[in-house]
Scaffold this motif. Sequence first.
Motif, short mmCIF file in Angstrom:
data_model
loop_
_atom_site.label_atom_id
_atom_site.label_comp_id
_atom_site.label_asym_id
_atom_site.label_seq_id
_atom_site.Cartn_x
_atom_site.Cartn_y
_atom_site.Cartn_z
N HIS A 134 25.78 42.72 46.55
CA HIS A 134 24.72 43.71 46.45
C HIS A 134 25.25 45.12 46.71
O HIS A 134 24.81 46.08 46.06
N SER A 135 26.18 45.25 47.63
CA SER A 135 26.74 46.57 47.91
C SER A 135 27.60 47.04 46.74
O SER A 135 27.60 48.23 46.40
N VAL A 136 28.31 46.12 46.10
CA VAL A 136 29.11 46.48 44.92
C VAL A 136 28.18 46.88 43.79
O VAL A 136 28.45 47.85 43.07
N GLN A 137 27.08 46.15 43.61
CA GLN A 137 26.16 46.51 42.54
C GLN A 137 25.50 47.86 42.80
O GLN A 137 25.28 48.64 41.86
N ILE A 197 18.34 55.58 46.20
CA ILE A 197 19.38 55.01 45.35
C ILE A 197 18.89 53.66 44.85
O ILE A 197 17.95 53.08 45.40
N ILE A 198 19.50 53.18 43.79
CA ILE A 198 19.09 51.89 43.22
C ILE A 198 19.66 50.75 44.05
O ILE A 198 20.85 50.70 44.32
N ARG A 199 18.80 49.84 44.46
CA ARG A 199 19.22 48.64 45.20
C ARG A 199 18.63 47.44 44.47
O ARG A 199 17.52 47.02 44.76
N ALA A 200 19.37 46.91 43.50
CA ALA A 200 18.84 45.82 42.66
C ALA A 200 19.49 44.50 43.01
O ALA A 200 20.67 44.45 43.34
N LEU A 201 18.70 43.45 42.91
CA LEU A 201 19.23 42.11 43.12
C LEU A 201 20.11 41.73 41.96
O LEU A 201 19.88 42.11 40.83
N ILE A 202 21.13 40.92 42.24
CA ILE A 202 21.99 40.40 41.19
C ILE A 202 21.42 39.09 40.69
O ILE A 202 21.13 38.19 41.48
N GLU A 203 21.25 38.98 39.41
CA GLU A 203 20.73 37.74 38.85
C GLU A 203 21.82 36.69 38.79
O GLU A 203 22.94 36.96 38.41
N GLU A 204 21.48 35.50 39.21
CA GLU A 204 22.45 34.41 39.19
C GLU A 204 22.68 33.97 37.75
O GLU A 204 21.75 33.85 36.96
#
Length: 205
Positions: A134-137, A197-204
């Motif tokens: 999540h931090s990388v995204q 800032i954008i904080r988006a979940l990563i889709e599996e």
Amino acid sequence: KLGVSRSIIREALHELHGRGVIETRHGKGSFVAKIIAEPEDNSPLLQLFFGHSRTLYDLFEVRAQLEGQAANLAAQRANEKDHYKITKAFNAMEIADPLTNASLDYAFHQAIAEASHNPVLVHVLSSLKELMLHSVQASVLNLGHRETFKQQIDKHHRQIYHAVISGQGEWAQKAAMAHVQHVSDALRQIEKEELSIIRALIEEE
């Protein structure tokens, strides 16, 4: 090959199975067990990450130390197979779309961590996998389209890669720590100027 009887081998396998080091699959044989447990998707720490903006920067502080140490050790200990994995991960990240390469960015850093050959360090970083992703995204989504920040991130990645491959531990550590610090500072700047800032979940997959 080992010069011991089958009964000794069976006894050793039984002992290792009892300790949880190996797992036996019927009809297939014995295999080394997954020593590093998969992180929980809905851990309290992950909820804190999305509930409190400060947690992102707390994570960057930890990443700087752990990834810096991992890069240093990888430069000292990486073998030919490790170099191949790191190079493959680096090349894949380099040619990917900068706005969708979060998983490839993470894979590059993970390959370096594994090349440290320190199972405790690998375990700690793996336990933070979801937070790290999540931090990388957050970095990719907020900085990937901003050319100045993107150029510096690419420069740091190249420095980390070349330092590890050429066996220069101190340089690798400094480059890895500078990279994480740059991302953290850049996100703070954007958050201050734009209020979010954008904080988006990563889709599996």
